[in-house]
Design an enzyme around this catalytic site. Structure first.
Site, short mmCIF file in Angstrom:
data_model
loop_
_atom_site.label_atom_id
_atom_site.label_comp_id
_atom_site.label_asym_id
_atom_site.label_seq_id
_atom_site.Cartn_x
_atom_site.Cartn_y
_atom_site.Cartn_z
N HIS A 28 4.77 2.37 -4.47
CA HIS A 28 5.25 1.55 -2.97
C HIS A 28 5.89 0.70 -3.69
O HIS A 28 5.87 0.32 -4.87
CB HIS A 28 4.35 0.68 -1.83
CG HIS A 28 4.59 0.25 -1.42
ND1 HIS A 28 4.05 -1.55 -1.50
CD2 HIS A 28 5.56 -0.26 -0.19
CE1 HIS A 28 4.81 -1.91 -0.31
NE2 HIS A 28 5.44 -1.14 0.30
N SER A 29 7.10 0.30 -2.90
CA SER A 29 7.93 -0.95 -2.71
C SER A 29 9.19 -0.86 -4.40
O SER A 29 9.36 -0.14 -4.72
CB SER A 29 7.18 -2.29 -2.62
OG SER A 29 8.34 -3.33 -2.50
#
Ligand code: NAG
Ligand code: NAG
Ligand code: NAG
Ligand code: NAG
Length: 421
Positions: free
Chosen positions: A271-272
């Site tokens: 994520h991210s």
């Protein structure tokens, strides 16, 4: 340095290759069964920069994994990807490319392997939960779906380089999933854990146009900008290569995993920032990637001189339009990113993107707080997505970001620094 027109021709060619690869793939769709993944190890970086693994104790006999929810069932489908040459050749190609500014031809071999079925909402949801766990220490209450047997502390790595995650495998070890943690959201959204500082340096180097020079009052992470929105590309690439600890740690992690699991298919998720790194490492080795709310990493891939395969369709991004980090809009002087000391300016992603238009379809306002993986899990993926359901799909169609343009106010080229008199 290629003139801009040549760069765009190259990118058209890359997309054409992708296009044909995809169409070929669609002629032989082979639905596969679900695979069941169990948490096996945590990974982190030791104070000496080594990747370390911690085994997770297996479930006691007689424990039903379904009941305990320590396993994740993921639907798969055949995907075509490219396997590169051995690691040393890849590395030499990268060094050559950095030194001489030209890419070497490498032999990529097409292989068909089971990959995540990214057309299935449930699969995306499970992968998002697995990515989410990478943020947490086992004591933290948000820990998703991990039942009994978890009373352990994991002393190393947690508070250092901000690079950590988990390793899941099928019972027969045929497929392994590694998750990579992203920017500690605290750095942007408030609060902030010990990994924030390092994450910030990496974010600013990888996802800003030129050393995070957002306006002329900023202290920046490198000094490659010149007057009049000019940016010296050689300087920028050197800074990125010297400072980008994350990419090299990612490479080591992958290498170590191939020692532990020499015959397994490895997928990478995150994520991210973790998603962006999953993609950069996945592109290097030609393995399936699912990245959530990743900032645009296409520019970083170019600047890092990654040896990349002819097609990137094994990389899938999943993000929504109210997230200013994935959209590359978190960079005005008054934006929450700038206020937190981040410059998230890039917006083009590698591979294919599944984009949830939460702004148009759900009237969300653009807000940094929607960037979190928890928000993706609970507000985007947990229920059928009406615009897709209407047309008989489970998730929005994945597409290449063909016309994506970024950092257009900057001029990149060879602008050596003038010596002070
Ligand atoms: C974990 O184990 C310690 C003793 O080793 C105990 O004091 C503590 O209560 C346990 N925590 C949980 C959440 O079970
Ligand atoms: C799977 O890999 C682990 C290493 O993490 C090894 O201990 C185990 O024996 C392997 N299992 C099978 C079925 O090959
Ligand atoms: C991981 O790889 C590095 C070299 O890249 C090596 O020094 C280290 O011992 C490996 N660690 C494990 C756990 O395999
Ligand atoms: C969702 O948004 C798209 C534009 O992004 C629009 O074409 C479509 O009609 C919308 N669907 C619903 C159900 O709102």
């Amino acid at each position: 340095m290629l003139p801009a027109s040549l760069t765009s021709i190259t990118s058209i060619i890359v997309h054409l290759i992708d296009f044909f690869a995809v169409n070929k793939l669609q002629t032989s769709p082979t639905p596969l069964k679900s695979l069941s993944f169990e948490l096996r190890h945590l990974h982190a970086v030791s104070p000496f920069g080594h990747v370390v693994f911690q085994d997770v104790p297996s479930l006691p006999e007689g424990f039903s994994p379904q009941h305990e929810n320590r396993t994740f069932n993921i639907k798969t489908r055949q995907i075509s990807t490219q396997r590169g040459p051995d690691f040393d050749s890849l590395w030499q190609a990268r060094v050559h490319s950095m030194k001489f500014g030209q890419s070497q031809r490498l032999n990529w071999e097409e292989v068909i392997i089971p990959g995540p079925d990214v057309e299935s909402r449930e699969t995306l949801l499970q992968l998002a939960k697995m990515s989410s766990n990478a943020y947490l220490t086992p004591e933290e209450p948000e820990w998703y779906d991990l039942g009994g047997g978890w009373n352990n502390t994991y002393p190393f790595g947690w508070d250092d380089d901000g690079f950590r995650g988990q390793v899941f495998a099928t019972p027969d070890n045929s497929t392994v999933i590694v998750s990579i943690k992203g920017t500690s959201a605290g750095g942007i959204v408030g609060g902030g854990g010990p990994t924030v500082k390092k994450d910030k340096l990496n974010d600013n180097l990888l996802f800003s146009c030129c050393c995070a020079k957002v306006d002329w009052t900023w202290t920046t992470v490198c000094s490659c900008y010149r007057n009049g929105w000019k940016c010296d590309l050689d300087c920028l690439e050197t800074a990125l290569i010297e400072e980008s600890l994350f990419y090299s740690v990612g490479i080591n992690l992958y290498n170590n995993l191939t020692y532990i699991y020499p015959d397994s298919n490895i997928w990478i998720i995150g994520h991210s920032l973790g998603g962006a790194l999953a993609s950069l490492v996945g592109v290097t080795f030609g393995v399936p990637v699912v990245a959530f709310e990743s900032p645009g990493e296409r520019m970083a891939a170019g600047r890092l001189h990654l040896p990349s395969p002819p097609s990137t369709q094994h990389v899938t991004h999943v993000y929504h339009t109210a997230d200013p980090i994935a959209m590359g809009t978190c960079n005005g002087i008054l934006s929450s990113c700038s206020l937190g000391g981040y410059a998230m300016e890039t917006r083009c992603h590698l591979g294919k993107s599944i984009i949830y238009d939460t702004v148009s379809n759900c009237s969300w306002s653009v807000d940094i707080r929607t960037h979190t993986i928890v928000s993706v899990i609970e507000r985007v993926l947990s229920a059928p997505w009406p615009p897709s359901a209407e047309i008989g799909r489970e998730v929005p169609e994945a597409d290449f970001e063909e016309d994506c343009v970024e950092c257009y106010s900057w001029e990149f080229g060879s602008y050596p620094a003038k010596l002070e008199p």
